[in-house]
Scaffold this active site. Structure first.
Site, PDB file in Angstrom:
ATOM      1  N   ASP A 281       0.969  -1.235   0.129  1.00  0.00           N
ATOM      2  CA  ASP A 281       0.106  -0.104  -0.054  1.00  0.00           C
ATOM      3  C   ASP A 281       0.900   1.299  -0.129  1.00  0.00           C
ATOM      4  O   ASP A 281       1.525   1.275   0.812  1.00  0.00           O
ATOM      5  CB  ASP A 281      -1.011  -0.279   1.270  1.00  0.00           C
ATOM      6  CG  ASP A 281      -1.856   1.199   1.252  1.00  0.00           C
ATOM      7  OD1 ASP A 281      -1.660   2.054   0.567  1.00  0.00           O
ATOM      8  OD2 ASP A 281      -2.841   0.976   2.098  1.00  0.00           O
TER       9      ASP A 281
ATOM     10  N   PHE B  93      -0.353   6.392 -10.409  1.00  0.00           N
ATOM     11  CA  PHE B  93      -1.842   5.522 -10.654  1.00  0.00           C
ATOM     12  C   PHE B  93      -2.479   5.424  -9.446  1.00  0.00           C
ATOM     13  O   PHE B  93      -3.856   5.464  -9.564  1.00  0.00           O
ATOM     14  CB  PHE B  93      -2.078   4.403 -11.451  1.00  0.00           C
ATOM     15  CG  PHE B  93      -1.342   4.726 -12.778  1.00  0.00           C
ATOM     16  CD1 PHE B  93      -2.083   5.161 -13.855  1.00  0.00           C
ATOM     17  CD2 PHE B  93      -0.053   4.264 -13.373  1.00  0.00           C
ATOM     18  CE1 PHE B  93      -1.475   5.325 -15.157  1.00  0.00           C
ATOM     19  CE2 PHE B  93       0.587   4.323 -14.523  1.00  0.00           C
ATOM     20  CZ  PHE B  93      -0.170   5.060 -15.558  1.00  0.00           C
TER      21      PHE B  93
ATOM     22  N   GLY C 181      -4.692   4.844  -5.998  1.00  0.00           N
ATOM     23  CA  GLY C 181      -5.928   5.523  -5.330  1.00  0.00           C
ATOM     24  C   GLY C 181      -7.069   4.894  -5.921  1.00  0.00           C
ATOM     25  O   GLY C 181      -7.422   4.235  -6.529  1.00  0.00           O
TER      26      GLY C 181
ATOM     27  N   SER D 238      -7.282  13.723 -13.999  1.00  0.00           N
ATOM     28  CA  SER D 238      -8.689  13.383 -14.806  1.00  0.00           C
ATOM     29  C   SER D 238      -9.169  14.719 -15.245  1.00  0.00           C
ATOM     30  O   SER D 238      -8.825  15.916 -14.635  1.00  0.00           O
ATOM     31  CB  SER D 238      -9.720  12.907 -13.631  1.00  0.00           C
ATOM     32  OG  SER D 238     -10.888  12.841 -14.483  1.00  0.00           O
TER      33      SER D 238
ATOM     34  N   TYR E 124     -14.030  12.298  -5.171  1.00  0.00           N
ATOM     35  CA  TYR E 124     -12.929  11.768  -6.277  1.00  0.00           C
ATOM     36  C   TYR E 124     -12.414  12.810  -6.986  1.00  0.00           C
ATOM     37  O   TYR E 124     -11.188  12.860  -7.222  1.00  0.00           O
ATOM     38  CB  TYR E 124     -13.539  10.537  -7.213  1.00  0.00           C
ATOM     39  CG  TYR E 124     -12.781  10.415  -8.404  1.00  0.00           C
ATOM     40  CD1 TYR E 124     -11.553   9.639  -8.245  1.00  0.00           C
ATOM     41  CD2 TYR E 124     -13.151  10.797  -9.428  1.00  0.00           C
ATOM     42  CE1 TYR E 124     -10.616   9.301  -9.308  1.00  0.00           C
ATOM     43  CE2 TYR E 124     -12.323  10.652 -10.828  1.00  0.00           C
ATOM     44  CZ  TYR E 124     -11.158   9.947 -10.591  1.00  0.00           C
ATOM     45  OH  TYR E 124     -10.394   9.666 -11.623  1.00  0.00           O
TER      46      TYR E 124
ATOM     47  N   LYS F 266      -8.296  14.860  -7.069  1.00  0.00           N
ATOM     48  CA  LYS F 266      -7.659  15.153  -8.349  1.00  0.00           C
ATOM     49  C   LYS F 266      -7.048  16.382  -8.446  1.00  0.00           C
ATOM     50  O   LYS F 266      -5.893  16.723  -8.695  1.00  0.00           O
ATOM     51  CB  LYS F 266      -8.067  14.432  -9.515  1.00  0.00           C
ATOM     52  CG  LYS F 266      -8.494  13.128  -9.682  1.00  0.00           C
ATOM     53  CD  LYS F 266      -7.226  12.256  -9.867  1.00  0.00           C
ATOM     54  CE  LYS F 266      -7.659  10.703 -10.449  1.00  0.00           C
ATOM     55  NZ  LYS F 266      -6.148   9.993 -10.625  1.00  0.00           N
TER      56      LYS F 266
END
Length: 359
Positions: free
Chosen positions: A58, A80, A82, A124, A149, A153
């Site tokens: 982790d 990447f 998450g 994103s 979410y 980002k």
């Protein structure tokens, strides 16, 4: 170039790993397999014929991440790792803030202590929010995100900007995109999430093979030809190529730079005869299409040829974007079909003799 891929066994991470290995890079994978599988790592070795270290860790565990940097000479990190389910992030926001922010901060701190200064963040296009006009452009400001979410980002992007301003040796690249689909041509890796898929294509695939009963398409009053919502999709191998070029770009960067790379938009028009007519929870805009104008102008990146999607028939509208010198400027030209060439001398002779039928 030795690249650490956090979350490298996941959907986008595994395809990026193939691209890097096939391009001659070395990789190290760190993944807790919470939404992936160690089988993907073995299949990466099978596809590429190459071996590499893979850690079941982790990345919020500082000591585990320190051990990776101690045992490997890392040149660059592609992050990447998450949580990524939009709906779930609304239900358990604290878990998303804790996991996603801790993962990024832990990796950045361990990088600094190990003397690694190249970082690529898989972000994103949701960071543009709902108020920026469509299509999104890289020079637009970050907006108010519609989910925790998306907010994580945007927060990580801001952390990276502040870290780059404070440390002139740190180089960070932000990659913003929507809706990757497809799979590696071998078919050995693809998108196979745990539980109920949050993305459209794996859900369609599970319905097609009988794992789920039906696909519900919500909404029938959008201003589109068939009333359903419109989305853009890009092939995951194109996205993997973008990550590779971003790594090459940042490794050639001697001072702190921050840029965004937007994949070439390819719109796949899905139609379904069965629609619920019900609005989805948190009704989304009719269309989410990034313009894809700035493609890391210093990389010379050009989009690959059109790829065929494994999902079947599709219609694609493709812009070809070419970077030109200048601060953030770009030139866009539309793809046009190749003109028909006049027949060669041998073919003209055959036509006159009637050896080749007309029509």
């Amino acid at each position: 170039m030795n690249v650490l891929l956090t979350g490298g066994a996941g959907y986008i991470g595994s395809h990026t790993a193939v691209e890097l290995l096939n391009r001659g890079c070395d990789i190290v994978i760190a993944d807790d397999y919470s939404n992936s599988s160690p089988v993907a790592v073995e299949r990466l070795r099978q596809i590429t014929g190459r071996d590499f270290p893979a850690y079941h860790v982790d990345v919020t565990d500082r000591e585990a991440v320190h051990r990776i940097f101690r045992e490997n000479k890392i040149d660059c990190v592609i992050h990447f790792a998450g949580k990524k389910a939009v709906g779930e992030s609304v239900e358990i926001p604290l878990s998303y803030y804790r996991t996603n922010l801790d993962a990024a901060l832990t990796v950045l701190e361990c990088m600094k202590e190990a003397g690694v200064s190249r970082f690529i963040f898989s972000s994103s296009a949701t960071v543009y929010g709902s108020l920026n006009p469509i299509p999104y452009r890289e020079d637009m400001p970050r907006g108010e995100c519609s989910s925790p979410y998306g907010t994580t980002k945007a927060m990580i992007e801001k952390i990276l900007e502040d870290a780059c301003h404070a440390d002139p040796t740190l180089s960070a690249v932000l990659l913003r995109y929507f809706n990757p689909i497809g799979a590696h041509p071998s078919g050995l890796i693809g998108e196979d999430p745990h539980g109920i898929p949050n993305n459209l294509l794996p859900y369609i695939a599970q319905v097609a093979v009988g794992r789920r009963e039906r696909l519900m398409v919500f909404g029938d009053d959008y201003p589109t030809p068939d009333g359903t919502c419109r989305r853009d999709y890009l092939h995951v191998m194109d996205l993997a190529a973008g990550h590779h070029r971003a790594a090459c770009y940042t490794m050639n960067t001697l001072v702190s730079r921050r840029s965004t790379w937007a994949p070439v938009p390819r719109t796949v028009c899905w139609r379904s005869s069965k629609r619920s007519g019900k609005p989805a929870a948190g009704r989304s805009p009719m269309s989410l299409v990034p313009a894809g104008r700035a493609i890391c102008r210093n990389t010379g990146l050009m989009p690959p040829k059109q790829r065929s999607f494994s999902a079947g028939r599709h219609s694609i509208h493709c812009r070809i974007c070419a970077g030109i010198p200048g601060p953030g400027k770009a030139k866009t030209r539309r793809a046009t079909p190749k003109p028909k060439l006049a027949p060669s001398g041998r073919r003209r002779s055959a036509l006159r003799r009637g050896a080749i039928p007309l029509g």
